[in-house]
Motif scaffolding. Structure first.
Motif, PDB file in Angstrom:
ATOM      1  N   LEU A   1      -5.610  -2.036 -18.488  1.00 48.17           N
ATOM      2  CA  LEU A   1      -6.224  -2.212 -19.801  1.00 48.17           C
ATOM      3  C   LEU A   1      -5.202  -2.188 -20.934  1.00 48.17           C
ATOM      4  O   LEU A   1      -4.241  -1.445 -20.897  1.00 48.17           O
ATOM      5  CB  LEU A   1      -7.255  -1.103 -20.056  1.00 48.17           C
ATOM      6  CG  LEU A   1      -8.379  -0.966 -19.024  1.00 48.17           C
ATOM      7  CD1 LEU A   1      -9.298   0.184 -19.405  1.00 48.17           C
ATOM      8  CD2 LEU A   1      -9.172  -2.267 -18.917  1.00 48.17           C
TER       9      LEU A   1
ATOM     10  N   HIS B   1     -18.878  -2.378 -25.128  1.00 53.79           N
ATOM     11  CA  HIS B   1     -17.450  -2.524 -25.463  1.00 53.79           C
ATOM     12  C   HIS B   1     -17.242  -2.391 -26.969  1.00 53.79           C
ATOM     13  O   HIS B   1     -16.405  -1.623 -27.438  1.00 53.79           O
ATOM     14  CB  HIS B   1     -16.979  -3.895 -24.966  1.00 53.79           C
ATOM     15  CG  HIS B   1     -15.522  -4.148 -25.178  1.00 53.79           C
ATOM     16  ND1 HIS B   1     -14.891  -5.266 -24.672  1.00 53.79           N
ATOM     17  CD2 HIS B   1     -14.554  -3.468 -25.840  1.00 53.79           C
ATOM     18  CE1 HIS B   1     -13.612  -5.242 -25.004  1.00 53.79           C
ATOM     19  NE2 HIS B   1     -13.392  -4.158 -25.723  1.00 53.79           N
TER      20      HIS B   1
ATOM     21  N   MET C   1      -7.392  -0.750 -13.905  1.00 56.25           N
ATOM     22  CA  MET C   1      -8.010  -1.903 -14.573  1.00 56.25           C
ATOM     23  C   MET C   1      -7.022  -2.639 -15.481  1.00 56.25           C
ATOM     24  O   MET C   1      -7.374  -3.648 -16.094  1.00 56.25           O
ATOM     25  CB  MET C   1      -9.225  -1.439 -15.389  1.00 56.25           C
ATOM     26  CG  MET C   1     -10.320  -0.828 -14.530  1.00 56.25           C
ATOM     27  SD  MET C   1     -11.761  -0.251 -15.483  1.00 56.25           S
ATOM     28  CE  MET C   1     -12.531  -1.815 -15.886  1.00 56.25           C
TER      29      MET C   1
ATOM     30  N   GLU D   1     -13.630  -4.039 -11.600  1.00 56.33           N
ATOM     31  CA  GLU D   1     -12.361  -3.423 -12.004  1.00 56.33           C
ATOM     32  C   GLU D   1     -11.231  -4.420 -11.886  1.00 56.33           C
ATOM     33  O   GLU D   1     -11.234  -5.289 -11.078  1.00 56.33           O
ATOM     34  CB  GLU D   1     -12.059  -2.193 -11.139  1.00 56.33           C
ATOM     35  CG  GLU D   1     -13.087  -1.095 -11.339  1.00 56.33           C
ATOM     36  CD  GLU D   1     -12.695   0.188 -10.639  1.00 56.33           C
ATOM     37  OE1 GLU D   1     -11.628   0.218  -9.985  1.00 56.33           O
ATOM     38  OE2 GLU D   1     -13.426   1.173 -10.723  1.00 56.33           O
TER      39      GLU D   1
ATOM     40  N   ARG E   1     -16.670  -4.095 -19.155  1.00 57.26           N
ATOM     41  CA  ARG E   1     -16.769  -4.488 -17.740  1.00 57.26           C
ATOM     42  C   ARG E   1     -17.838  -3.671 -17.015  1.00 57.26           C
ATOM     43  O   ARG E   1     -18.497  -4.162 -16.101  1.00 57.26           O
ATOM     44  CB  ARG E   1     -15.413  -4.298 -17.050  1.00 57.26           C
ATOM     45  CG  ARG E   1     -14.321  -5.191 -17.614  1.00 57.26           C
ATOM     46  CD  ARG E   1     -13.022  -5.008 -16.833  1.00 57.26           C
ATOM     47  NE  ARG E   1     -11.893  -5.648 -17.507  1.00 57.26           N
ATOM     48  CZ  ARG E   1     -10.638  -5.568 -17.078  1.00 57.26           C
ATOM     49  NH1 ARG E   1     -10.356  -4.880 -15.977  1.00 57.26           N
ATOM     50  NH2 ARG E   1      -9.664  -6.161 -17.739  1.00 57.26           N
ATOM     51  N   ARG E   2     -17.991  -2.407 -17.419  1.00 55.73           N
ATOM     52  CA  ARG E   2     -18.953  -1.518 -16.747  1.00 55.73           C
ATOM     53  C   ARG E   2     -20.390  -1.797 -17.188  1.00 55.73           C
ATOM     54  O   ARG E   2     -21.321  -1.737 -16.379  1.00 55.73           O
ATOM     55  CB  ARG E   2     -18.572  -0.055 -17.059  1.00 55.73           C
ATOM     56  CG  ARG E   2     -19.553   1.000 -16.552  1.00 55.73           C
ATOM     57  CD  ARG E   2     -19.646   0.990 -15.039  1.00 55.73           C
ATOM     58  NE  ARG E   2     -20.546   2.024 -14.584  1.00 55.73           N
ATOM     59  CZ  ARG E   2     -21.871   1.911 -14.522  1.00 55.73           C
ATOM     60  NH1 ARG E   2     -22.438   0.760 -14.872  1.00 55.73           N
ATOM     61  NH2 ARG E   2     -22.611   2.904 -14.085  1.00 55.73           N
TER      62      ARG E   2
ATOM     63  N   TYR F   1     -13.055  -1.161 -20.591  1.00 60.35           N
ATOM     64  CA  TYR F   1     -13.776  -0.576 -19.450  1.00 60.35           C
ATOM     65  C   TYR F   1     -15.290  -0.627 -19.679  1.00 60.35           C
ATOM     66  O   TYR F   1     -16.066  -0.977 -18.778  1.00 60.35           O
ATOM     67  CB  TYR F   1     -13.340   0.870 -19.222  1.00 60.35           C
ATOM     68  CG  TYR F   1     -14.306   1.653 -18.359  1.00 60.35           C
ATOM     69  CD1 TYR F   1     -14.360   1.464 -16.986  1.00 60.35           C
ATOM     70  CD2 TYR F   1     -15.225   2.545 -18.935  1.00 60.35           C
ATOM     71  CE1 TYR F   1     -15.273   2.150 -16.189  1.00 60.35           C
ATOM     72  CE2 TYR F   1     -16.141   3.233 -18.155  1.00 60.35           C
ATOM     73  CZ  TYR F   1     -16.162   3.042 -16.794  1.00 60.35           C
ATOM     74  OH  TYR F   1     -17.077   3.721 -16.017  1.00 60.35           O
TER      75      TYR F   1
ATOM     76  N   LEU G   1      -8.089   5.332 -13.810  1.00 60.41           N
ATOM     77  CA  LEU G   1      -9.050   4.270 -14.110  1.00 60.41           C
ATOM     78  C   LEU G   1      -8.422   3.216 -15.013  1.00 60.41           C
ATOM     79  O   LEU G   1      -8.531   2.007 -14.752  1.00 60.41           O
ATOM     80  CB  LEU G   1     -10.278   4.884 -14.796  1.00 60.41           C
ATOM     81  CG  LEU G   1     -11.361   3.910 -15.272  1.00 60.41           C
ATOM     82  CD1 LEU G   1     -12.038   3.247 -14.079  1.00 60.41           C
ATOM     83  CD2 LEU G   1     -12.389   4.633 -16.135  1.00 60.41           C
ATOM     84  N   TYR G   2      -7.727   3.639 -16.064  1.00 68.42           N
ATOM     85  CA  TYR G   2      -7.130   2.701 -17.025  1.00 68.42           C
ATOM     86  C   TYR G   2      -6.017   1.867 -16.395  1.00 68.42           C
ATOM     87  O   TYR G   2      -5.894   0.673 -16.670  1.00 68.42           O
ATOM     88  CB  TYR G   2      -6.592   3.450 -18.239  1.00 68.42           C
ATOM     89  CG  TYR G   2      -7.637   4.233 -19.016  1.00 68.42           C
ATOM     90  CD1 TYR G   2      -8.975   3.836 -19.018  1.00 68.42           C
ATOM     91  CD2 TYR G   2      -7.293   5.372 -19.738  1.00 68.42           C
ATOM     92  CE1 TYR G   2      -9.932   4.553 -19.718  1.00 68.42           C
ATOM     93  CE2 TYR G   2      -8.247   6.091 -20.453  1.00 68.42           C
ATOM     94  CZ  TYR G   2      -9.561   5.677 -20.428  1.00 68.42           C
ATOM     95  OH  TYR G   2     -10.502   6.394 -21.131  1.00 68.42           O
TER      96      TYR G   2
ATOM     97  N   ILE H   1      -8.745   0.677 -23.999  1.00 69.36           N
ATOM     98  CA  ILE H   1      -9.520   1.436 -23.005  1.00 69.36           C
ATOM     99  C   ILE H   1     -11.011   1.115 -23.094  1.00 69.36           C
ATOM    100  O   ILE H   1     -11.752   1.345 -22.134  1.00 69.36           O
ATOM    101  CB  ILE H   1      -9.291   2.955 -23.154  1.00 69.36           C
ATOM    102  CG1 ILE H   1      -9.750   3.460 -24.526  1.00 69.36           C
ATOM    103  CG2 ILE H   1      -7.835   3.312 -22.905  1.00 69.36           C
ATOM    104  CD1 ILE H   1      -9.689   4.978 -24.671  1.00 69.36           C
TER     105      ILE H   1
END
Length: 524
Positions: free
Chosen positions: A109, A125, A107, A524, A118-119, A115, A103-104, A112
């Motif tokens: 990043l 954040h 994206m 993402e 953005r999510r 994420y 995932l990292y 971290i």
């Protein structure tokens, strides 16, 4: 020359070596060098250096002390019960490598917690970053306190040096060699420090076996006879019941490694995902053997102390009209009084009071090597998270690179002062066995991060209500504390390292209650 002075000279010589490394690795460094090492770190260097970061002074000092520490449960001593948590750590590293690292990298990043932005939203954040900063600052300073206190008690107190001066000077040392290079420097210095830590571990095991004239097999048999070697605690009400210790260890790794900017900034400084996974799994496998060696060393330390006249005893005192029984382990003085060295004081007391000078030097270097990887990484990581997540330094188009660097240095210096204050707080608390205290603190501070990331990864819902995420992540630890208090006061069950699971679940459940009914597209 005074033996304490000789040992201090070795400490300063070691530090000068770190400064030299820092000078060469920080030349032409910029903010990306500081934050993620320009994504040029070698995976095998990161893997080896992460051993030192993960173990820290807690494993070096506290874990060996748990082996012969008397307990109030079904087992006389702590034994090798801690290893069940290590197995949980091992499982957790596979989950981090299989779920979070991809995932990292996908994206791309730097932090971290981007994420979460953005999510969900900016609020998530910043909350994620803030919980990390609190968690890492408290955890790192607890580890720092342990080592600083040992240096103070066994070396510097006799020289008339106050505790605050010891703490201040050590933090100044760490500040000096991380000020410019950040992750780029730490990847190299952590490798060196891990090497010295493992050298100290091996040297102490070899010396004690030789001194007691025992082989590995003979020593283990004696440890078995003394009930020091049991791995599994089957008392379901105990804090160290093996199943909840394994589960707790697994979730602690997911949170304290996979959701921790300090640990992940080193992993994402590796050039690609494949090598980063290789780093994580190599590191995980190595930890199985290193932790077992520290537990074996703990058993040997108790055997060595007993062979040289130490023993167990109890003291009964009247406190508020009630009898309080205290278990002791140590050597008697001329007056027949026992100085208790059971727990965290065992290893330093023997190394600096009963081992030859050469081994004392190796121990001190190992101890400092256990201190620095945890502290330098934490200081760099909280600085990175504050600058990237809370100040938005990477996206700041108004400041020049030079201005950004100056601001980052001010933040770095500020957190050094914060660390100093927290060390003084731990000095006031004066907890004698700190390894399980750190795990309990982590349960409260990392639980909201665990729930927040789990909700983001396992569901497709978003949170649109303002301050809803803040409310949930603040209420969950409070509810966790109240539940823990109720269970402790009203039942025989004791919540241990599974505290983080409860906290994470309450956070997840709270987010589920305040979720938006519509699903969101994950960017993402």
């Amino acid at each position: 020359m005074n033996p304490g002075t000789i040992l201090l000279l070795f400490v300063f010589a070691y530090f000068i070596g770190l400064l030299v490394i820092s000078y060469f690795t920080s030349r032409n460094s910029d903010n990306q060098s500081f934050f993620i090492g320009n994504k040029k770190s070698k995976w095998w260097l990161v893997a080896f250096g992460m051993i030192g970061t993960s173990l820290s002074g807690v494993t070096f000092i506290s874990v060996p002390g748990t082996v012969g520490k008397m307990t109030a449960g079904d087992y006389a001593f702590g034994g090798f019960e801690y290893y069940m948590m290590v197995i949980g750590f091992f499982i957790g590293y596979f989950i981090v490598a299989g779920v979070l690292l991809p995932l990292y990298y996908r994206m791309n990043l730097t932090s971290i917690y981007t994420y979460l932005g953005r999510r969900f939203n900016v609020e998530a954040h910043k909350i994620g970053s803030l919980f990390f900063i609190i968690s890492r600052a408290i955890g790192a300073t607890a580890r720092l306190y342990l080592v600083v206190n040992i240096l103070q008690i066994f070396l510097l107190e006799n020289l008339g040096v106050p505790f605050w001066v010891t703490a201040f000077v050590l933090l100044l040392m760490i500040l000096l060699y991380t000020f410019e290079g950040g992750v780029k420097t730490i990847v190299i210095t952590d490798t060196l420090q891990t090497s010295f830590m493992i050298l100290s571990l091996i040297a102490c095991i070899v010396y004690i076996l030789s001194n007691l004239n025992l082989s590995f097999g003979e020593a283990y048999s004696i440890l078995e006879q003394k009930q020091y070697t049991h791995f599994i605690n089957t008392d379901i009400n105990s804090k160290t019941f093996f199943l909840k210790t394994i589960l707790g260890g697994m979730f602690i790794t997911i949170a304290m490694t996979g959701l921790d900017q300090e640990m992940m900034q080193k992993n994402i400084s590796v050039d690609n995902l494949k090598n980063s996974k290789k780093n994580m799994l190599t590191f995980a496998g190595t930890l199985l053997f290193v932790n077992l060696a520290f537990l074996f060393l703990g058993g040997l330390l108790y055997l060595f102390a007993i062979q040289n006249g130490a023993g167990y005893s109890t003291v009964t005192n009247i406190v508020d009209g009630k009898e309080v029984v205290t278990n002791l382990f140590g050597f008697k003085d001329a007056a027949g009084n026992v100085t208790n060295i059971m727990g965290d004081d065992l290893f330093p007391a023997l190394s600096l009071g009963h081992f030859p000078m050469a081994l004392s030097v190796i121990f001190i270097i190992g101890l400092i090597s256990a201190l620095f990887p945890s502290a330098d990484g934490a200081l760099t990581a909280v600085t990175s998270s504050y600058c990237v997540d809370l100040l938005g330094l990477n996206e700041d188009q108004q400041r020049t690179e030079k201005q950004k660097k100056r601001l980052r240095m001010k933040v770095h210096l500020t957190f050094t002062v914060v660390f100093f204050v927290l060390i003084m707080v731990f000095k006031a608390i004066n907890e004698k066995s700190i390894v399980y205290l750190i795990m309990e603190i982590a349960g409260y501070t990392y639980g909201p991060l665990l729930g927040l990331f789990a909700f983001g990864i396992l569901t497709k819902f978003t949170i649109v209500k303002k301050y809803a995420i803040l409310a949930v992540t603040l209420l969950a630890p409070v509810l966790t504390y109240l539940i823990n208090l109720y269970v402790t006061n009203n039942t025989d069950y004791r919540i241990g390292v599974e505290l983080i699971i409860l906290n994470g679940f309450l956070t997840f459940w709270g987010l589920w209650l305040v979720r938006s009914k519509r699903e969101t597209l994950i960017v993402e």
